[in-house]
Write an enzyme that holds these catalytic residues in place. Structure first.
Site, PDB file in Angstrom:
ATOM      1  N   GLY A 105       0.981  -0.978   0.066  1.00 11.82           N
ATOM      2  CA  GLY A 105       0.057   0.027  -0.012  1.00 11.82           C
ATOM      3  C   GLY A 105       0.997   1.333   0.021  1.00 11.82           C
ATOM      4  O   GLY A 105       2.024   1.332   0.360  1.00 11.82           O
TER       5      GLY A 105
ATOM      6  N   GLN B 232       2.798   9.974   1.410  1.00 10.04           N
ATOM      7  CA  GLN B 232       4.436   9.515   1.541  1.00 10.04           C
ATOM      8  C   GLN B 232       5.058   9.626   0.097  1.00 10.04           C
ATOM      9  O   GLN B 232       6.282   9.514   0.370  1.00 10.04           O
ATOM     10  CB  GLN B 232       4.090   7.804   1.475  1.00 10.04           C
ATOM     11  CG  GLN B 232       3.569   7.452   2.972  1.00 10.04           C
ATOM     12  CD  GLN B 232       3.490   5.847   2.878  1.00 10.04           C
ATOM     13  OE1 GLN B 232       2.537   5.389   2.542  1.00 10.04           O
ATOM     14  NE2 GLN B 232       4.368   5.088   3.280  1.00 10.04           N
TER      15      GLN B 232
ATOM     16  N   CYS C 179       6.215  -0.011   7.406  1.00 11.37           N
ATOM     17  CA  CYS C 179       5.675   1.115   6.419  1.00 11.37           C
ATOM     18  C   CYS C 179       6.940   1.607   5.828  1.00 11.37           C
ATOM     19  O   CYS C 179       7.922   1.779   6.006  1.00 11.37           O
ATOM     20  CB  CYS C 179       5.284   2.398   7.429  1.00 11.37           C
ATOM     21  SG  CYS C 179       4.772   3.785   6.539  1.00 11.37           S
ATOM     22  N   LEU C 180       6.616   1.869   4.370  1.00  6.80           N
ATOM     23  CA  LEU C 180       7.703   2.287   3.318  1.00  6.80           C
ATOM     24  C   LEU C 180       8.419   3.647   3.801  1.00  6.80           C
ATOM     25  O   LEU C 180       9.374   3.895   3.585  1.00  6.80           O
ATOM     26  CB  LEU C 180       7.204   2.583   1.971  1.00  6.80           C
ATOM     27  CG  LEU C 180       6.822   1.152   1.259  1.00  6.80           C
ATOM     28  CD1 LEU C 180       5.843   1.535  -0.139  1.00  6.80           C
ATOM     29  CD2 LEU C 180       7.809   0.255   0.956  1.00  6.80           C
TER      30      LEU C 180
ATOM     31  N   HIS D 163      -4.158   1.256   7.563  1.00  3.56           N
ATOM     32  CA  HIS D 163      -2.972   1.449   7.603  1.00  3.56           C
ATOM     33  C   HIS D 163      -2.651   2.808   6.892  1.00  3.56           C
ATOM     34  O   HIS D 163      -2.234   3.917   7.121  1.00  3.56           O
ATOM     35  CB  HIS D 163      -2.009   0.523   7.517  1.00  3.56           C
ATOM     36  CG  HIS D 163      -0.338   1.074   7.360  1.00  3.56           C
ATOM     37  ND1 HIS D 163       0.564   0.808   8.368  1.00  3.56           N
ATOM     38  CD2 HIS D 163       0.284   2.060   6.577  1.00  3.56           C
ATOM     39  CE1 HIS D 163       1.775   1.362   8.159  1.00  3.56           C
ATOM     40  NE2 HIS D 163       1.526   2.043   7.146  1.00  3.56           N
ATOM     41  N   GLU D 164      -2.957   2.797   5.717  1.00  3.34           N
ATOM     42  CA  GLU D 164      -3.130   3.732   4.683  1.00  3.34           C
ATOM     43  C   GLU D 164      -3.872   4.727   4.739  1.00  3.34           C
ATOM     44  O   GLU D 164      -3.526   6.136   4.759  1.00  3.34           O
ATOM     45  CB  GLU D 164      -3.385   3.194   3.003  1.00  3.34           C
ATOM     46  CG  GLU D 164      -2.348   2.118   2.638  1.00  3.34           C
ATOM     47  CD  GLU D 164      -0.844   2.518   2.956  1.00  3.34           C
ATOM     48  OE1 GLU D 164      -0.614   3.355   2.711  1.00  3.34           O
ATOM     49  OE2 GLU D 164      -0.071   1.418   3.006  1.00  3.34           O
TER      50      GLU D 164
ATOM     51  N   HIS E  15      -2.535   7.291   7.011  1.00  3.49           N
ATOM     52  CA  HIS E  15      -1.647   8.356   6.455  1.00  3.49           C
ATOM     53  C   HIS E  15      -2.096   9.704   6.005  1.00  3.49           C
ATOM     54  O   HIS E  15      -1.717  10.608   6.388  1.00  3.49           O
ATOM     55  CB  HIS E  15      -0.975   7.500   5.298  1.00  3.49           C
ATOM     56  CG  HIS E  15       0.265   6.734   5.653  1.00  3.49           C
ATOM     57  ND1 HIS E  15       1.439   7.272   6.333  1.00  3.49           N
ATOM     58  CD2 HIS E  15       0.755   5.635   5.382  1.00  3.49           C
ATOM     59  CE1 HIS E  15       2.251   6.557   6.371  1.00  3.49           C
ATOM     60  NE2 HIS E  15       1.788   5.147   5.857  1.00  3.49           N
TER      61      HIS E  15
HETATM   62 NI    NI Z   1       2.626   3.489   5.805  1.00  2.00          NI
END
Ligand code: NI
Length: 190
Positions: free
Chosen positions: A46, A51, A101-102, A143-144, A147
């Site tokens: 995701g 991000q 998380c990226l 999770h997304e 953000h």
């Molecule tokens: Ni993340």
């Protein structure tokens, strides 16, 4: 399509509430394609627009790599969520699962979240949908979605755990962790 650099956890854009998307445009379609490319390049499931430094209410997911071993889960493929809203029952049981998380490379920690959620959202052509999700896909969506609200999964950790991780987070921020994909190190002057 191009791979965009991913902003790291202390970047202020990750703490902003993302703006509603009001109209379709070639730029929006390009952004969505680039986000998928960036997500796949980082082996993510995701990716939210903040991000990659765009404070817009948009995220993409492809949770299927994680559900291949779980044939009972629906194969959803690539999905785009624009201006999403999540609801769930107060009584919904919470499940603890590891998340990463990226924007915080190298860190995985367990987070409790409700399983069954209802999501109202618009797809990449701004067509409205309302859909129920459970399992791993529900987890990725939550999770997304966080953000877009300026929330990171580490915010759910207890203060003791956060203190333990402080040094590692500083390393992430200083760009000392090799993420294996392009990142944008936060400007320490700002
Ligand atoms: Ni993340």
């Amino acid at each position: 399509m191009s791979v965009l650099p991913i902003v790291l956890y202390d970047d202020p854009v990750l703490r902003r509430k993302a703006a509603e998307i009001k109209e379709d445009s070639p730029e929006l379609q390009q952004l969505i394609d680039d986000m998928f490319e960036t997500m796949y390049n980082g082996n993510g499931v995701g990716l939210a627009a903040p991000q990659i430094g765009e404070s817009l209410s948009l995220f993409v997911i492809d949770a299927d790599p994680m559900t291949e071993d779980e044939p009972e889960e629906e194969d959803l493929g690539k999905m785009v969520f624009i201006n999403p809203k999540i609801s769930f029952s107060k009584d919904e049981e919470k499940i603890k699962m590891d998340e990463g998380c990226l924007s915080i490379p190298g860190l995985r920690e367990p987070v409790s979240r409700p399983d069954k959620i209802t999501v109202e959202y618009q797809d990449r052509h701004l067509k409205p949908h309302k859909k129920e999700f459970t399992g791993w896909v529900s987890r990725v969506i939550q999770h997304e979605f966080d953000h877009l609200e300026g929330v990171l999964f580490i915010d759910y950790l207890g203060s003791f755990k956060k203190r333990l991780l402080a040094g590692k987070l500083r390393q992430v921020n200083d760009g000392l962790i090799d993420a294996g994909y392009p990142v944008r190190v936060p400007d320490t002057a700002g």
